[in-house]
Design a protein around this motif. Sequence first.
Motif, PDB file in Angstrom:
ATOM      1  N   ARG A 177       0.829  -1.211   0.000  1.00 49.18           N
ATOM      2  CA  ARG A 177       0.000   0.000   0.000  1.00 49.18           C
ATOM      3  C   ARG A 177       0.861   1.258   0.000  1.00 49.18           C
ATOM      4  NH1 ARG A 177      -5.217  -1.138   3.843  1.00 49.18           N
ATOM      5  NH2 ARG A 177      -5.857  -3.044   2.776  1.00 49.18           N
ATOM      6  N   ILE A 178       1.951   1.217   0.727  1.00 51.97           N
ATOM      7  CA  ILE A 178       2.855   2.370   0.756  1.00 51.97           C
ATOM      8  C   ILE A 178       3.512   2.553  -0.605  1.00 51.97           C
ATOM      9  CG2 ILE A 178       4.987   3.282   1.771  1.00 51.97           C
ATOM     10  CD1 ILE A 178       4.136   1.874   4.390  1.00 51.97           C
ATOM     11  N   VAL A 179       3.961   1.459  -1.205  1.00 47.69           N
ATOM     12  CA  VAL A 179       4.583   1.525  -2.534  1.00 47.69           C
ATOM     13  C   VAL A 179       3.565   2.027  -3.558  1.00 47.69           C
ATOM     14  CG1 VAL A 179       5.601   0.137  -4.385  1.00 47.69           C
ATOM     15  CG2 VAL A 179       6.329  -0.203  -2.021  1.00 47.69           C
ATOM     16  N   SER A 180       2.331   1.541  -3.477  1.00 51.34           N
ATOM     17  CA  SER A 180       1.282   1.988  -4.392  1.00 51.34           C
ATOM     18  C   SER A 180       1.021   3.480  -4.227  1.00 51.34           C
ATOM     19  CB  SER A 180      -0.008   1.212  -4.164  1.00 51.34           C
ATOM     20  OG  SER A 180       0.159  -0.135  -4.478  1.00 51.34           O
ATOM     21  N   ALA A 181       0.969   3.944  -2.991  1.00 52.82           N
ATOM     22  CA  ALA A 181       0.726   5.359  -2.744  1.00 52.82           C
ATOM     23  C   ALA A 181       1.849   6.217  -3.313  1.00 52.82           C
ATOM     24  CB  ALA A 181       0.564   5.612  -1.246  1.00 52.82           C
ATOM     25  N   VAL A 182       3.091   5.792  -3.111  1.00 50.98           N
ATOM     26  CA  VAL A 182       4.236   6.544  -3.646  1.00 50.98           C
ATOM     27  C   VAL A 182       4.196   6.558  -5.174  1.00 50.98           C
ATOM     28  CG1 VAL A 182       6.754   6.536  -3.845  1.00 50.98           C
ATOM     29  CG2 VAL A 182       5.679   6.193  -1.623  1.00 50.98           C
ATOM     30  N   LEU A 183       3.877   5.412  -5.785  1.00 54.84           N
ATOM     31  CA  LEU A 183       3.801   5.350  -7.245  1.00 54.84           C
ATOM     32  C   LEU A 183       2.669   6.210  -7.792  1.00 54.84           C
ATOM     33  CD1 LEU A 183       4.572   1.593  -7.947  1.00 54.84           C
ATOM     34  CD2 LEU A 183       6.026   3.576  -8.389  1.00 54.84           C
ATOM     35  N   LEU A 184       1.558   6.291  -7.086  1.00 53.58           N
ATOM     36  CA  LEU A 184       0.459   7.149  -7.527  1.00 53.58           C
ATOM     37  C   LEU A 184       0.851   8.624  -7.468  1.00 53.58           C
ATOM     38  CD1 LEU A 184      -2.530   5.280  -5.902  1.00 53.58           C
ATOM     39  CD2 LEU A 184      -2.210   5.694  -8.349  1.00 53.58           C
ATOM     40  N   VAL A 185       1.523   9.020  -6.404  1.00 54.41           N
ATOM     41  CA  VAL A 185       1.976  10.415  -6.295  1.00 54.41           C
ATOM     42  C   VAL A 185       3.000  10.722  -7.395  1.00 54.41           C
ATOM     43  CG1 VAL A 185       3.227  12.047  -4.846  1.00 54.41           C
ATOM     44  CG2 VAL A 185       1.460  10.603  -3.844  1.00 54.41           C
ATOM     45  N   HIS A 227     -11.228   1.309  -5.634  1.00 53.28           N
ATOM     46  CA  HIS A 227     -12.376   1.043  -4.777  1.00 53.28           C
ATOM     47  C   HIS A 227     -12.707   2.246  -3.906  1.00 53.28           C
ATOM     48  CE1 HIS A 227     -12.495  -3.092  -5.990  1.00 53.28           C
ATOM     49  NE2 HIS A 227     -11.199  -3.216  -5.729  1.00 53.28           N
ATOM     50  N   SER A 228     -11.871   3.268  -3.981  1.00 59.54           N
ATOM     51  CA  SER A 228     -12.105   4.473  -3.188  1.00 59.54           C
ATOM     52  C   SER A 228     -11.597   5.684  -3.973  1.00 59.54           C
ATOM     53  CB  SER A 228     -11.391   4.371  -1.838  1.00 59.54           C
ATOM     54  OG  SER A 228      -9.994   4.451  -2.019  1.00 59.54           O
ATOM     55  N   ARG A 229     -11.688   6.829  -3.342  1.00 66.29           N
ATOM     56  CA  ARG A 229     -11.207   8.062  -3.963  1.00 66.29           C
ATOM     57  C   ARG A 229      -9.712   8.279  -3.733  1.00 66.29           C
ATOM     58  NH1 ARG A 229     -16.556   9.325  -2.410  1.00 66.29           N
ATOM     59  NH2 ARG A 229     -17.669  10.487  -4.013  1.00 66.29           N
ATOM     60  N   LEU A 230      -9.111   7.480  -2.876  1.00 66.53           N
ATOM     61  CA  LEU A 230      -7.718   7.691  -2.477  1.00 66.53           C
ATOM     62  C   LEU A 230      -6.724   7.631  -3.638  1.00 66.53           C
ATOM     63  CD1 LEU A 230      -5.877   8.300  -0.102  1.00 66.53           C
ATOM     64  CD2 LEU A 230      -5.626   5.840   0.218  1.00 66.53           C
ATOM     65  N   PRO A 231      -6.795   6.665  -4.568  1.00 64.46           N
ATOM     66  CA  PRO A 231      -5.822   6.669  -5.663  1.00 64.46           C
ATOM     67  C   PRO A 231      -5.879   7.932  -6.513  1.00 64.46           C
ATOM     68  CG  PRO A 231      -6.904   4.538  -5.539  1.00 64.46           C
ATOM     69  CD  PRO A 231      -7.617   5.433  -4.588  1.00 64.46           C
ATOM     70  N   LEU A 287      -4.366  10.876  -4.472  1.00 66.32           N
ATOM     71  CA  LEU A 287      -2.904  10.865  -4.400  1.00 66.32           C
ATOM     72  C   LEU A 287      -2.278  11.336  -5.714  1.00 66.32           C
ATOM     73  CD1 LEU A 287      -2.335   7.548  -2.442  1.00 66.32           C
ATOM     74  CD2 LEU A 287      -1.998   9.876  -1.604  1.00 66.32           C
ATOM     75  N   ALA A 288      -2.822  10.877  -6.846  1.00 65.00           N
ATOM     76  CA  ALA A 288      -2.297  11.323  -8.139  1.00 65.00           C
ATOM     77  C   ALA A 288      -2.548  12.814  -8.338  1.00 65.00           C
ATOM     78  CB  ALA A 288      -2.935  10.518  -9.269  1.00 65.00           C
ATOM     79  N   ALA A 289      -3.713  13.288  -7.927  1.00 64.79           N
ATOM     80  CA  ALA A 289      -4.015  14.719  -8.055  1.00 64.79           C
ATOM     81  C   ALA A 289      -3.084  15.559  -7.189  1.00 64.79           C
ATOM     82  CB  ALA A 289      -5.470  14.979  -7.672  1.00 64.79           C
ATOM     83  N   GLY A 301      -9.829   7.535 -14.733  1.00 60.74           N
ATOM     84  CA  GLY A 301      -9.456   6.123 -14.772  1.00 60.74           C
ATOM     85  C   GLY A 301      -9.153   5.570 -13.392  1.00 60.74           C
ATOM     86  N   LEU A 302      -8.404   6.323 -12.610  1.00 55.41           N
ATOM     87  CA  LEU A 302      -8.092   5.870 -11.251  1.00 55.41           C
ATOM     88  C   LEU A 302      -9.348   5.796 -10.386  1.00 55.41           C
ATOM     89  CD1 LEU A 302      -4.759   7.754 -10.564  1.00 55.41           C
ATOM     90  CD2 LEU A 302      -5.066   5.292 -10.837  1.00 55.41           C
ATOM     91  N   ARG A 303     -10.242   6.740 -10.597  1.00 52.22           N
ATOM     92  CA  ARG A 303     -11.482   6.754  -9.815  1.00 52.22           C
ATOM     93  C   ARG A 303     -12.374   5.577 -10.182  1.00 52.22           C
ATOM     94  NH1 ARG A 303     -15.426  10.162  -7.512  1.00 52.22           N
ATOM     95  NH2 ARG A 303     -16.510   8.619  -6.267  1.00 52.22           N
ATOM     96  N   LEU A 304     -12.433   5.246 -11.475  1.00 54.53           N
ATOM     97  CA  LEU A 304     -13.274   4.139 -11.904  1.00 54.53           C
ATOM     98  C   LEU A 304     -12.678   2.779 -11.534  1.00 54.53           C
ATOM     99  CD1 LEU A 304     -14.451   5.366 -15.410  1.00 54.53           C
ATOM    100  CD2 LEU A 304     -15.808   5.192 -13.317  1.00 54.53           C
TER     101      LEU A 304
END
Length: 125
Positions: A4-12, A59-63, A66-68, A53-56
């Motif tokens: 989850r941490i790696v995913s969050a960093v990659l999204l940012v 499963h949540s608004r978080l991805p 983070l990209a925004a 695309g990330l929103r669709l």
Amino acid sequence: MLSRIVSAVLLVLTGALFGVIGTIAHQSSVTWGVSIPLGLIGALAAFAALLIGLRLLGHSRLPALLAALGAIAVILLFTQQSAGGSVLIPNNLAGQVWLVGPIVIAAIVLAWPDVRGRRPARSTA
């Protein structure tokens, strides 16, 4: 937890990459009798497509959030004057639209209700 941490960093970082590419491209335009800001249109469309695309897919608004945040942080960073005096986002119409546009797009995409609807609960009968 680590994934989850790696995913969050990659999204940012993905959002930041879109912010960098959009900042570079937003000033380009084509003149066919009238000046058409193709760079600005393409950058805003790509940013909107990323968040939608990330929103669709998420499963949540978080991805999408983070990209925004990654993109908006880079855009705000590039509005500052460098030590040499250069500015990547000038104070013209295209620069102002590029500064405000991603914030408005992010607000709309993140505030939009879930269009997938409620899924019926599985019965264990």
